[in-house]
Structure formats: C-alpha cells, structure tokens
Design a protein around this motif. Structure first.
Motif, PDB file in Angstrom:
ATOM      1  N   ASP A 121       0.605  -0.958  -0.230  1.00 57.94           N
ATOM      2  CA  ASP A 121      -0.024  -0.136   0.436  1.00 57.94           C
ATOM      3  C   ASP A 121       0.789   1.396  -0.439  1.00 57.94           C
ATOM      4  O   ASP A 121       0.474   2.137   0.362  1.00 57.94           O
ATOM      5  N   SER A 122       1.549   1.122  -0.062  1.00 55.24           N
ATOM      6  CA  SER A 122       3.416   2.322  -0.626  1.00 55.24           C
ATOM      7  C   SER A 122       3.175   3.500  -2.084  1.00 55.24           C
ATOM      8  O   SER A 122       2.203   2.494  -2.742  1.00 55.24           O
TER       9      SER A 122
ATOM     10  N   ILE B  36       0.740  -4.468   3.466  1.00 53.02           N
ATOM     11  CA  ILE B  36       2.010  -4.378   3.401  1.00 53.02           C
ATOM     12  C   ILE B  36       2.412  -3.044   3.233  1.00 53.02           C
ATOM     13  O   ILE B  36       2.131  -2.919   2.031  1.00 53.02           O
ATOM     14  N   CYS B  37       3.823  -2.258   3.678  1.00 51.21           N
ATOM     15  CA  CYS B  37       4.474  -1.794   3.071  1.00 51.21           C
ATOM     16  C   CYS B  37       5.910  -2.141   2.537  1.00 51.21           C
ATOM     17  O   CYS B  37       6.142  -2.527   1.710  1.00 51.21           O
ATOM     18  N   CYS B  38       5.750  -0.898   1.292  1.00 56.37           N
ATOM     19  CA  CYS B  38       6.578  -1.270  -0.199  1.00 56.37           C
ATOM     20  C   CYS B  38       7.416  -2.288   0.965  1.00 56.37           C
ATOM     21  O   CYS B  38       8.417  -2.476   0.882  1.00 56.37           O
TER      22      CYS B  38
ATOM     23  N   PRO C 191       9.562   4.035   1.090  1.00 56.95           N
ATOM     24  CA  PRO C 191       9.331   3.459   0.362  1.00 56.95           C
ATOM     25  C   PRO C 191       9.779   4.127  -1.117  1.00 56.95           C
ATOM     26  O   PRO C 191      10.235   5.363  -1.546  1.00 56.95           O
TER      27      PRO C 191
ATOM     28  N   ARG D 140      15.795  -7.955   5.066  1.00 62.92           N
ATOM     29  CA  ARG D 140      14.118  -8.129   5.082  1.00 62.92           C
ATOM     30  C   ARG D 140      13.527  -8.451   5.048  1.00 62.92           C
ATOM     31  O   ARG D 140      14.179  -9.855   4.364  1.00 62.92           O
TER      32      ARG D 140
ATOM     33  N   ASN E 236      -0.729   8.943   1.687  1.00 69.28           N
ATOM     34  CA  ASN E 236      -0.237   7.925   1.465  1.00 69.28           C
ATOM     35  C   ASN E 236       1.246   7.967   2.541  1.00 69.28           C
ATOM     36  O   ASN E 236       1.255   7.153   2.478  1.00 69.28           O
TER      37      ASN E 236
ATOM     38  N   PHE F 170       2.357   6.073   5.671  1.00 71.10           N
ATOM     39  CA  PHE F 170       3.315   4.349   5.991  1.00 71.10           C
ATOM     40  C   PHE F 170       3.666   5.709   7.339  1.00 71.10           C
ATOM     41  O   PHE F 170       3.933   4.472   8.059  1.00 71.10           O
TER      42      PHE F 170
END
Ligand SMILES: Cc1cc2nc3c(=O)[nH]c(=O)nc-3n(C[C@H](O)[C@H](O)[C@H](O)COP(=O)(O)O)c2cc1C
Ligand code: SF4
Ligand code: FES
Lengths: 155, 438, 894
Positions: free
Chosen positions: A82-83, A120-122, B93, B130, B337, B341
């Motif tokens: 959703d980023s 989820i972010c980016c 992002p 990650r 947006n 975040f």
C-alpha cells in the motif's frame, strides 16, 4: 504444548549465532510461524522457554513486528503493497478487486481458510507496481485479470 | 559508462557461482587487502575515495569507520567481539536497489563485507535482511556457504590470522528496523526502538560492543575502491561526489526500473533513462530518493543527482530511487499515503512521532475527503516545524516531514482549495500561558 | 563541578548530572514524564524540551531535551524561551489526543502528574478532530487497577517494573500509536514491588485498588508520617485516612531507606486496621465463657483488684509494638517481670544480630548505601520474603557493573538506555547461600543451597580465605572450599563489598559466621558493609530492651512464681508450640491482653483492652540498622480504643501508682532515663511543643473539603479539630506548610504545581533524589565500637538427619499484614516442601499429606516438590499461610 524436534533444533541453532542467545527471540517466532502458519499463545510460551526469555518478553517482541502473526491465518497470505509507488500505479483498484473477489476485508480470512488479506508497506518491487506477495512469491504489474490467474495458482 | 556495481548482474538476476565470480576478478580485492594492506590503510583509502553512505543519510563511510576503536596496539583491551552489520532492510517506500545487488551478485556483497570487516577489525558480520526478501536470503546464504568453503571466511583466512564469521539475520518487518540503532535492537532480539546517540554504535553498538552499520550498496563499493584506488573512484562521478549510484524510478515513468549511472547525472537525463513520464504526461513532482526525501518539481530538472547537488535544491539524494508523479496526481493523496506509512511505522517510543504523525494523517484524510477546516493547513505547518530533527527521538519523523514540508511549499494552493468554503474556523492558538494560576 | 546558565541566571552544578535533574534541583518548574529520579533519562516523552545556546552570542539556539543533555560547564540554556514552551505545550496536546479526559472519575485526579504538566505547560484547548483509540483493561489482581485508556505511553511503568524491579510480566505490546502496557493475560503481577506502579505511572493507568474500594481524593485525607510495621527495615510511609478509616499507604520519601519505593506487603498490608473483627471495646470473659464488652471504668476497676491480688505479674511485650507500648508495660509489671515477646530462638537470633551490629556499628550501610555495593554475599536470608525492600536494593547493587562498563565507554550514568545496552548481561557478583530457591535467584551470580549450619560453615570458610588468621572450619570438603574461594575472591576484588545475614533461619551460627566474614573483610577493605535483617519492625528494639523471651515468661508462670499474664500486642501462639502456650495460659490465673487485632491469644484471654494500631498511636520503632524512627497517629480512634501505653498508664493509676508521663514527650524522657541504650530516641522527631512560625504541622492538605459537613448529622456546628497532645502535628489542614518543614513531621508531600507524591517531594530534597532538607529522619542508636572484634571459633554444628527449616512468604509470614484482605488474596497455599529424593525416600508424591512431628506436636500438610532444597530437608511455611509457633530449624524424623 511442545514444539517439534525440528523447530527446537532450528531455534537452538539460531541461538548459537549470537553473543546473547536471547537474541534469537525473533527467529524463534519466525521458525514457529514457518511450521504452524501463526504463533499461538501456547507455541509462543513454548518458544520462549526454548530461548530462555519470559513469555511476556516474547509477546512484547511478537506484537511489535508485523510479519509475526498472532492470529490464525489462511493457507495463503496475501500481502498487498500500500505504499507510494503502488499507490501511484493503482493499488487501490487491485485492493478493491481482491476484497470483492475474496469477500474479505484487511485482516480477515476467507471462510474456506484459503486466503488471508493483509496490507504491507513497500515490498521493494516498486518498478512492478501494483505489487503483492503471496506467501513468499512476488507478483507485480497487477491487473484484475492477472489477479484471477494468480489466485488460481494457490489452491 | 563503466558499470561497477552491476557489471556481474545478468538480466534474469541469476547470480554467478563463486567460481564464475572469481573468474570475473572477484575476491582479488580481498586478497589484496588482507595480504598487502593494514586494516587502517583500507579504511584510509575508503575515506580518501569519498564514499558516502547509500542508505539515505550520505554520511562519509571512511569517516564512520575511523570512529571504530582500534586494538592493534593493545590487543588485551579488545572486547569479546567487534561487529559489522550490513543494513539490508530496504523498506524506504519506492526503494528496491539493494534487492538487485543481493539477488544479482551476492558474492560482491560477501566480499565487500569481508573487506570492510577487516578494515574495522570486526570478527562477526551480520546481514540484517528484510523479512520479505526470501530470494535474497536464499542466494546470500548460498554465497556465504561457498565463501566459507573456499576459505574466505572462517579462521586464519588466507593464512593471515584474520578471522571472520558471517551470518544472515531475517527481519520480521517494520520500517524502523532500517534506522541503524533500532536495527541493533532488533538484532539483539528486542523491539526495534532506536537508541539515542551518543553513544554511537562505534562506541557501544550490538551487544554493547563496537559496531559499524553500513548499507548494502555502500559496502558493495568497497572491493572496487580497494582494487582500483581512490582516484579512479572519485573520477567516476560527474559532479561533486565520486562513484556511481544505482538509480531507480517508479510511479509514473514509462519504463520503471534501475540503472547504474555516475553520481551527478542530471535529473532530466535520469528521467530520460526511464523513458520519461508515462503516457506523454508532464511531471508534477518526484521524490528523488525514497519516501522521506522532499519533493522536487520540474523547476529542478537540471539538478545534478548527487548528495551535494540534490542538497543544494532543498532535498536529499536519499536512496537515489525516485518516485515520479504525473500532473494528474492529487498531491493530497500522495501525502496521505506517505504519512499513513510513517504513522503506521512509528515505533511508538517518542511522543511527537507516535501521536503527531497519526494527527497529520488524519488532517490529510479529512482534506482528501472534503472535510477540511480552515486552520488545517496551519496545523500541518506546525507539525512540519515540531517534528523536525532534534525534536523527535530519531530521524523517522523528520523523514516523514520531508515530503510534507515540500508539498506544503510547492502545492499549498492545491491543498488549501480542498477546504470547503463554508467550513467553520478552528480555534488555532493556545490561550496565553495558563500555568500561572497555580 | 560546572557553571551553567539557565534563563540568564548562573548556577554551580554537578557536571555528571543532566540538565533536567539540575534544573529541578534548582527549583525550576520544568515538566517531564519519562524521566524519574531513580529510572533516569531515556528521552522518550520529549516533554522536558529547553533551548540550548552554543554560547552567549547565540540568539537562535536549538531545542534539546533537558533530560538527555549533560549539565556541562559553560552550558547556556533557556526554559522560558517561547519556542521551547510552545513545544512543551504541544507535547501535552499530542499526549492528550487519545486520553479520555476522565479526571472527575479518575482515582489519580488531584495527584496526577499529567494534570500538573498540562497546567504547567498551559495547554488547554484540543484541536484534534477524530475518534480516540480505546483499549481493553486487564484484571491485575487485588492490588492494582488497570485503565489503559489513560495511558500517555511514557514507558515509565515498564522501565520501573522491568528495568528496575526486574519483573518479567509487564511489557509494552504493539507499536506506533497502538502501544499497550500490560501483562500477557489477566492476573496479579508477579513482582513483589508492583505497587510502586501506582506512584510511578504519571496518570491513572495503574491505581491502588485498595484505595479505589473506598475512594477519597488526596486532599480529603488525613495523613501522618508513618513507619511500616511489616518487617524490620523501617520504610517510611504516609498512611492516609478519612473519618477513622485507613484508606491507603503511600510511599514517604526517606533518602537513606526506602527513597521512592515500597514493597507490596508494606503498601497493601495495612488493611488489618479496618477489620470488623478488631476488639474496639474492653472485653471481659463472662461466666458463660464468652468475651463480653464492658465499660472502661468498670474494667479498670476490676483490673485494679486483679492486679492487686496477683501473685506476681508477667508482662510479655512485642517486637511489633513500639518502644513506648513495651516500655509502659515494663513499667507496669516491673522491669524484672518484663519479657521481650519473642520466641526463644527468635530472641537468641535477635540478640546475636544486635551483638553483631554493635561490633560493626561503624560499617552498617543504609538500604540506600546497599545499592552502591558492588559485590554481595548473602548468608541464609531469603530477602524478598523476609525483608522485601532489601531485595529491590540488591537488584540495583548487581547493576553496578553496568555503571562501571558505561563509565569506561564514556556513557553518563543518567543515560539509562545506553547504560543498559552497554551493560548487557554483565552484573556485579551476588552470591547467595540459602536453603532453597529464592525470588532473587535471577540476578545471582552463584547459588549455594545449604542447610543453616552448612551456610555458617561456608561463611566461616570465606572468612578464612579472606584472612588466614580467621579460623577455618574443620574437615570442610573440597566443594565448600572451592565455593568459599570463589566468594572470597569476588569480595576481595570489589570496591564496596557487602555481607547480608539475618535472623530468618533462627541460626546464631549463621550470624556468627557473617561476623567472621565481616571481620575478615575489614582487614582488607575500608569500605566493607554489613546488613542484618530481623524478624519484625521492632525486633532490634526489643532485643535492646530485654534479653528474656517468652520461654522465660512461661517458665515464670508454670513454676508458679507469677500467676497473672499481661500481654502487649502479641499472639503467644505465634511464639511457641500450641501445647506450651495452652499450658502457660492454663497455669495463669489471669490473662490480660492489650491488642488491636483479633488473635488466638485473645480468644483465651480473661480481659482484653483495645489498643491502638500504628494508625491510632504514636510510637518509636528501631529498625534493622538501629535507627529509631517515630510514627504518628493517623486518626484519633473512637474511645475507649487508645494507645497501648495509655492503657498501661490507666492501669498504673488504677492500682494507685500513677505515672508521671501524660504524653509522648514525658514517656520518651522516661524511656531515655530508664534505658540508656535508648538515649537518642527523643531526637528521632521534634517534640510535642515544637513549632515553626508558631505553627503546628498539618495532617491534612490545604484543600481538605467538606470539613464543616463531616459530622453534620451529629451537630450542625463545625466540630473543633482535636488538639494533639502527643505531637506537634495538627488534626486539620491548619499549620505550617513549606519546604523547610521538619522531615519527620511531613505527613504528605505537596507543593504548588506538583501534586503527585513522587514529584512534589523534589521540593523537600537537598537535590533531586538526595536527602531530605534538614536531614533524613531517625536517630541511629548503635555507637561505633573502636575495638576490633575477635574471630569467633568456626564450629558450625552440622546436623546429619532430617531437618525442618522455615520458609517465609512476603504475603503470609508477617501476621498483621496477613490480616489485610488484599494480602489474603495473594497468600500462597500451605505446603511442606522437600526435594525429589526426599519425597521418594518418604514414599510421598506431590500433594500427598505429610504428618510431621516438630517439637512433639504433629502438623499435617500436603507436600510439594522443591528440587532446590538440600537433601533430607523439609521446608515449613511459617506464618498465617502455614504453621505458627513452630520453632525452626529443628531435627525431625518424618
Ligand atoms: C527511519 C529510518 C529508516 C532507515 N531505513 C534504512 C534502510 O532500510 N536501509 C538502509 O541502508 N538505511 C536505512 N536508514 C539509514 C540508516 O539509519 C543508516 O544511516 C544507514 O544504514 C547507514 O549506512 P550508510 O552509511 O552506508 O548509508 C534508515 C534511517 C531511518 C531514520
Ligand atoms: S501506563 Fe502509565 S507509566 Fe505506563 S506508559 Fe502509560 S502513562 Fe506511562
Ligand atoms: S523527561 Fe526528558 S524526554 Fe521525557
């Protein structure tokens, strides 16, 4: 409740990789989740016992990180990015389509226990937005038609 | 243009085996460092080359390394361990460059880490990866195993007495883990709450021991500098900073993706590399290097893309991966947006970040939904001012304010126009200090 | 030292401190949340923002957090700066986004740090438009109430509970604006120090449930300076009451003892004062055998003839009653007929403790000093259960290693998070030779689970390792020798080693061994310390008053030398075997009991006189370090309930030998005159006539409300406040109030702008977290003895067969708190404990009943396995949750 031998051995191995074995707290949670899909109260306690931290301590860690599921999830977990890059390339439309097709909202699981839908972010898949991840697979440049085909791959 | 970091990377990102990597000149720099150079020489060389951190802040890497305590003179003072931690959390992002380096050429990172460890005196190196990057995990783990087998890791490496263990740590999510001190907390198995500096990681880092944290891309430059020298490296840049950079673009460009180009490449040239704005539209704005860099607009197209150049126009190079918006994009949606975040990813430790960011998000949500009120814009201004560096515990909230501040600067009228004309006024000012009636 | 400037004024400050602490010490009103004088700085709340200037010419400045800024020389700061104050007001506005604004129904209201800071910053108007997030609360047991919606996420609770008290069941859960402070599930907190959360939390998330049950605002309570009566440490308390009901116990700061924290027994154990079943009238046993109320005059005249006709009096005092009450009884029965009220073993151990303390009187660290000791050897004491607050101090002592490491890394001592991160899992050594697992094991370097005599043996061996002129016990095994060596090495290496021993095991040998260790340490260290714990609040005082115990008293009765027993605030059934007490009571013609609580002894008494508890009397107690401390009446009880000593005075008058002490001052003079060992108790607190600016000192805060209506059902005119004839305190809100109030007469802490207990106290300290202005109250009675004590012979009497040893519990082993309803909910089940081999040898499985004969009396309890116990050892729960009157350790044959 007891963890399986494989789980315990995997956790114990992780514990050897750090100066302080307690550092394997996060890995322990991930290992349990890998084997069971999510981390129940009982398995959290069992994992805490292996690592040698208190359940409360483990819970504090578990609830901080978004990739640790403290509630049951479906067989497949859809995480839709959703980023910003996916927002610009139309993730909202894909999300609406997913919600409609699956009949669930964020945080819910389909009644047949097939899919759980999470934001989820980016995802680091920005050049392929809108993007999502199902289990460990990346899917990008999504369109509603493509979504149908992709979902079909996850029985 | 000479490709440096990506020269071994195939289009399908299938990495080389260790043998192929060696054939392509891999591990030579490592041998050179271990056999011909003192650790401090390596560190001095990197400093001279002017390598700057690619993780977002652009701090000179050699300078950071020079903060590490040295124990050559008095080895008895050496703590139990000295650590190198590579920041592979990549959650900014719009950023997807480290993933390329890890999936496409894992050996390069392993070699680079080994050299860096030698330079700073580390005996254990972690990759903090990650959680979603399972492909990178698979490839890096294989590369580590191969390097171990080849004798590049382990004990008494190449007969020099140097020792190094290398491990992968898979994260469990949360953007704040990318902040280097929060990352150390996460690596210790705790909640990823940042630490106050000082003490810096070099003094008290992972498990309280001396530690250096570097970004994946930063570190990947090291073997090339060792191999080709500082002058060569500086010569790669087109503007003030030396070296190449993996630039990227996503959003409204015609051909989103990544490309390695010299630092200092002009913004307009860069945009051209990605096919310009898609659908023949015009550029409205772009985030030059990830979600926490202030917006640039078409007035900045001549900017040389390096730390100095982007800094000079009020933004930051950040991670060098830009997010591009065409002229149809409502700025309020972009800001909402982004702020969603940041609000979501706050660790919850300090007040301004934990409680200020959700407020900012709510104001933007209200504005977008047509529920704005006079005073809302000023409240956004206030947050930009009060969530700045030094006022919050770490750089997360100031990062969140980067795009908001520039958004308010370049698109103020657009935002103000969202407030319905008949909305009632908000009482804005706090009455004069009421504490005196105590 | 450093010179800094704040708002243009120059100050001399300690450069190892942070700016917030310094500013508060200098009297500035600078708001804060996450900082606490004991928890130090983490920079989370951002409330303490100030402006820092590079130098005199810098007009811009930069916002910094005062708590994270060193008070370095030349520093130039502004608190008043507009930008900084605006920022501070904004922090409150952020914190209040989700706060429920429910002050009218919040128990914290009126003493809420959040209210104070809101007012101080001037934030009044809410601009946030949106819903507030809400949380579900947890049931945290009988002590503490949970209301998470009021949370401002300052992280103080977890920092106190987890980082300071080492509790493991309170955590922050979740992240971003959805953080939750709670347990993993409903249930009472594990930590014995959970009650401090009530004062540590700056808002109403954690509140005192026992207060909530009969709630009053802070300003509506009548308080008094109190001394906790639930163990020997003498923590200072501030009990609060309204209309004769005790509402709560709050911490009362004492810079050398408890400072900011109490244990849960002390905080929640006072409920016994409000019990319905307390004797509140004189009682006489009627012909039908029932105790019946009688008028004061009538009972005094019957007692007059009882005493006149008595063939000898026996007065049994009590280690939980004040010196005054005990002395008055001693006076009534005659010094030769007075007994200290302890059981034989308890008395012997207390006398041994007294001797030990006297020998090392120059090296007795206060509880506060304990925190800076960097190597500790505990002999025998399960401190968490026996002297709870000490456990919290020892938990700080082991963290000294963190400070050493931090200092080496140039990390300032107040930088809490960095100190912890640097310190990691490195702790200063703590060795514990104890019979079984304790609640302090988690921070111990090494544990030795031994029986009492073997603990003594290890102690003797340690002494001999430290100084080869000290005797080594004969035939010690290699293991003991090795352990002794480890301990001796650590103690020798330390800068400030500490020896802890006490009376809990009833073993004189352990105390003797501790004496040898101390003596040996003194030969290598200037800074060695000895900390001795005793059974009850006035055990040491009683050991100082009399060396004769209840066994001697019973002997006097059963040998018919006397026939009348007068008991002061004591339950004989706690002091000796049931049969022995029964026999003594049977042999006595008259049993007269003065007490405040219903006891088994009262159930057998012929005459009962209702004596005041700590809440209804003034008195002096001598704590474990020989400090005489005064407590004051919290409220005047309804007549005829009165102080124990007043009853004695009345009895003296009744028998025609009136005493000349009419009030506390005279009584204290009489004690000092009759007992030179107590010279000095007078100066424990100012006397009755003491005034400041002609004024007394108030028991109630200035805003005490409803005073004129309180007794309106009795009389529509306002009742005149009572005059206190025993102290310089007033029974009202009138009197002197100011920061130079004598600390011993401070009933509560309150200063303008600072309404919460923990913050208001700052204004009464010489510096934040330091000593009280005018000196921390109390007089230390033990005089330094210049003679170097001799080593005692190292001859522990090892026991070969089965042995029963006492096991204590914080909730249950102390008999007054065990009568408090909240404590009763937390009392454990009664079990005999033994290890697996022991259970097997006796053919017992867990939960089977074991019938054990101790001193000829049979006790039956279910068994539970405690693997930590030494072989052939049976743990016996002593106290209200287990057995009373058993004398341990004892050889048994199960
Ligand atoms: C909120 C936040 C997130 C960050 N995330 C990342 C990240 O994902 N990857 C990264 O390399 N650096 C990230 N950084 C920067 C790191 O703190 C740190 O500066 C960097 O890893 C240092 O490496 P470099 O000097 O090689 O750039 C982040 C910083 C902040 C404040
Ligand atoms: S519960 Fe109280 S102490 Fe804990 S974070 Fe919230 S306000 Fe602070
Ligand atoms: S008191 Fe200084 S930041 Fe909280």
């Amino acid at each position: 409740m007891k963890l399986s031998k494989t789980e315990i051995e995997a956790i114990q191995h992780e514990m050897t990789l750090y100066e302080d074995p307690g550092a394997a707290t996060i890995e322990a949670l991930k290992i349990v989740q890998e084997h069971r899909g999510w981390v129940s109260d009982e398995s959290l306690e069992a994992a805490a016992a292996v690592v040698g931290v208190t359940p409360t301590q483990m819970e504090a860690v578990a609830t901080f990180y978004n990739l640790i599921f403290r509630q049951p999830v479906g067989r497949h977990v859809i995480m839709i990015c959703d980023s910003i890059s996916c927002y610009l390339t139309g993730y909202e439309e894909i999300l609406a389509y997913l919600k409609k097709t699956l009949g669930i909202e964020f945080g819910q699981t389909t009644p047949d226990n097939r899919f759980t839908l999470l934001p989820i972010c980016c995802l680091g898949n920005c050049d392929n937005g809108p993007a999502m991840r199902i289990n460990t697979d990346y899917h990008g440049r999504l369109t509603p038609d493509k979504v149908d085909a992709i979902l079909a791959e996850y029985p | 243009m000479e490709k440096v970091l990506t020269k071994n990377i195939r289009d399908n990102r299938e990495p080389m085996t260790i043998g192929e990597y060696e054939q392509a000149g891999g591990w030579e720099a490592y041998k050179k460092a271990l056999q011909e150079m003192k650790p401090t020489d390596v560190s001095a060389l990197v400093k001279e080359a002017g390598l700057r951190g690619r993780g977002g802040a652009g701090f000179p890497t050699g300078v950071k390394w020079s903060f590490m305590p040295r124990f050559e003179e008095n080895p008895e003072k050496r703590p139990a361990h000295v650590y190198l931690v590579v920041n592979a959390d990549e959650m900014e992002p719009g950023t997807f460059k480290d993933r390329l380096l890890m999936e496409g050429d894992p050996h390069q990172l392993i070699e680079a880490m080994a050299i860096a460890s030698y330079a700073i005196g580390a005996d254990i190196a972690y990759v903090f990866l990650r959680g979603e990057y399972t492909e990178s995990q698979r490839k890096l783990q294989r590369a580590i195993d191969e390097a171990m087998e080849a004798g590049y890791l382990g004990s008494d490496i190449l007969g020099t007495g140097f020792e190094l263990k290398m491990y992968l740590h898979m994260s469990a999510g949360r953007y704040i883990c990318g902040e280097e001190s929060a990352l150390l907390s996460a690596l210790e198995g705790r909640r990823a709450v940042p630490r106050h500096k000082p003490p810096f990681p070099a003094a008290s880092g992972l498990f309280g021991q001396p530690t250096t944290v570097n970004n994946v891309e930063t570190i990947c430059n090291v073997p090339h500098i060792v191999k080709n020298g500082a002058e060569w490296y500086k010569g790669l840049g087109l503007h003030k900073d030396g070296g190449t950079k993996i630039f990227g673009a996503s959003g409204h460009v015609a051909r989103p993706g990544l490309v390695e180009l010299p630092l200092g490449t002009k913004l307009s040239d860069l945009l051209d590399h990605f096919g310009g704005i898609r659908g023949g539209r015009k550029l409205k704005a772009l985030l030059p290097g990830g979600g926490s860099t202030p917006l640039l607009t078409d007035e900045h197209l001549n900017t040389p893309m390096d730390y100095e150049g982007v800094g000079a126009v009020g933004s930051r190079l950040g991670t060098g991966t830009m997010v591009v918006m065409d002229d149809q994009t409502p700025i309020v949606g972009v800001l909402k947006n982004l702020e969603h975040f940041y609000a979501q990813e706050s660790c919850g430790w300090c007040t301004p970040c934990r409680d200020g960011l959700p407020w900012v998000e709510r104001i933007l949500t209200n504005l977008e939904a047509g529920h704005g009120k006079p005073g809302d814009i000023e409240l956004l201004d206030l947050h930009v001012k009060l969530l700045g560096p030094g006022k919050t515990f770490c750089a997360h909230a100031p990062g969140a304010m980067g795009p908001l501040e520039s958004g308010l600067k370049y698109f103020r009228d657009e935002l103000a126009a969202l407030i319905p004309p008949d909305a009632e006024t908000l009482e804005l000012t706090q009455p004069a200090n009421a504490a005196s009636n105590n | 030292m450093a010179t800094i400037k704040i708002d243009g004024k120059q100050f001399e400050v300690d450069d190892t401190d942070n700016l917030l602490k310094v500013a508060l010490s200098k009297g500035f009103d600078l708001p804060y949340f996450c900082w606490h004088p004991e928890l130090h700085s983490v920079g989370a709340c951002r409330q303490c923002a100030v402006k820092q200037y590079k130098n005199e010419d810098d007009t811009e400045g930069q916002i910094v957090m005062a708590c994270m800024t060193p008070a370095s020389d030349g520093g130039c700061f502004s608190i008043a700066d507009q930008e900084a104050s605006d920022f501070r007001a904004q922090v409150i506005e952020w914190l209040m986004i989700n706060h429920p604004h429910d002050c009218p129904v919040c128990e914290e209201g009126g003493e809420c740090h959040l209210q104070d800071m809101t007012l101080m910053t001037g934030h009044t108007r809410r601009r946030y438009r949106g819903p507030k997030r809400t949380h579900r609360n947890q049931d945290l047991g009988p002590f503490i109430n949970h209301e998470m919606n009021r949370c401002i996420a300052c992280y103080r609770c977890v920092r106190y509970y987890r980082d300071y008290a080492d509790g493991d069941d309170l955590r922050v859960l979740g992240s971003h604006s959805n953080v939750y402070f709670g347990r993993e599930a409903d249930g009472a907190f594990n930590s014995e120090f959970s009650g401090n959360l009530v004062e540590v939390c700056p808002t109403g998330v954690f509140t005192d449930k026992t207060l909530g049950a009969h709630y009053n605002r802070k300003w509506d309570m009548q308080n008094a300076p109190g001394i906790c009566t639930h163990c020997s440490l003498g923590c200072n308390t501030s009990p609060g009451s309204r209309q004769g009901i005790l509402k709560r116990i709050q911490n009362r700061y004492h810079g050398e003892i408890n400072h900011y924290f109490l244990c849960d027994r002390g905080r929640f154990g006072a409920g016994f004062v409000n019990r319905e079943d307390r004797p509140r009238q004189p009682l006489v046993r009627a012909d039908n055998g029932v105790l019946e109320p009688q008028d004061m005059d009538v009972i005094l005249s019957s007692l007059k003839s009882v005493l006149a006709e008595a063939k000898g009096l026996v007065g049994i005092g009590s280690p939980r009653a004040s010196l005054e009450d005990n002395f008055a009884l001693r006076h009534l029965v005659g010094a030769n007929n007075f007994y200290n009220g302890m059981s034989g073993p308890e008395s012997h151990a207390s006398l041994a403790a007294l001797a030990l303390l006297q020998e090392h009187a120059g090296r007795l660290p206060t509880l506060r000093d304990v925190e800076s000791c960097d190597a500790v050897f505990v002999l025998g004491e399960d401190v968490t259960q026996f002297a709870p607050r000490l456990a919290l101090s020892l938990r700080q002592a082991v963290r000294n290693e963190h400070h050493v490491l931090a200092e080496a890394a140039n990390i300032p001592k107040w930088h809490a998070r960095a100190v912890r991160d640097e310190g990691q899992h490195f702790y200063s050594p703590l060795f514990m030779a104890v019979p079984a697992a304790t609640r302090l094991d988690d921070v111990a370097t090494e544990l030795f689970h031994l029986r009492p005599a073997r603990i003594a043996e290890l102690g003797f061996a340690v002494a001999a390792m430290l100084d080869d002129t000290a005797p080594m016990p004969a035939n010690i095994d290699d293991e003991t020798r090795a352990h002794a060596e480890t301990i001796a090495t650590a103690l020798r290496k330390a800068k400030k080693p500490l020896v802890v021993a006490g009376t809990s095991l009833g073993s004189e040998a352990v105390l003797t061994a501790a004496g040898n260790v101390m003596r040996a340490l003194e030969s290598v260290h200037d800074d060695a310390g000895l900390f001795v714990t005793l059974n009850e609040a006035n055990s040491l005082g009683m050991a100082m008053m009399s060396d004769r115990d209840v066994d001697h008293a019973f002997e006097a009765i059963t040998s018919r030398r006397a026939d009348t027993l007068v008991v002061m605030q004591n339950d004989l059934y706690e002091r000796a075997q049931h049969g022995k007490v029964d026999a003594a009571i049977k042999a006595a013609k008259n049993l007269i009991v003065l007490d405040h609580s219903m006891t088994a002894t009262i159930a057998k008494a012929d005459y009962v006189l209702p004596a005041g508890s700590f809440a209804e009397a003034d008195g002096t107690l001598v704590n474990n370090e020989g400090r005489a401390q005064r407590f004051f009446q919290v409220f005047i009880p309804e007549a005829p309930l009165q102080e124990g000593w007043r009853w004695c005075a009345d009895l003296n008058s009744a028998i025609g030998k009136p005493v000349d002490w009419l009030g506390m001052d005279d009584l204290i003079d009489a004690i000092e005159a009759a007992c030179p060992q107590f010279v000095g108790i007078k100066s424990a607190a100012p006397s009755t006539s003491f005034r400041k600016a002609g004024m007394r000192f108030p028991r109630s805060p200035h805003r005490y409300s409803g005073r004129t209506a309180l007794y309106a059902n009795v009389d529509v005119r306002e009742k005149r406040p009572e005059v206190d004839v025993d102290s310089a305190l007033s029974y009202s809100m009138e009197g002197y109030h100011g920061t130079d109030q004598p600390p011993a007469l401070m009933a509560y802490a309150w200063t303008p702008g600072w309404d919460s207990n923990q913050a208001a106290i700052t204004r009464f300290q010489d510096e934040v977290g330091g000593h009280l202005k005018g000196g921390d109250p109390g007089t230390r009675l033990l005089k330094v003895d210049p003679n170097v004590p001799e080593y005692a012979p190292a001859e522990p009497k090892l026991v070969q067969g089965w042995q029963a040893i006492p096991r204590y519990h914080i909730f249950g082993s102390e008999s007054q708190s065990a009568k408090a309803p909240a404590i009763q909910e937390r009392m454990p089940r009664a079990w005999f404990t033994l290890n697996e081999a022991g259970a097997k040898a006796l053919g017992l499985a867990a939960a089977d009943t074991l019938r054990l004969t101790i001193d000829g009396e049979i006790h039956a309890l279910p068994v539970t396995i405690d693997p930590s116990l030494p072989d052939k050892t049976i743990g016996v729960p002593v106290g209200a949750h287990g057995l009373m009157g058993v004398r341990l350790p004892a050889a048994v044959s199960p």
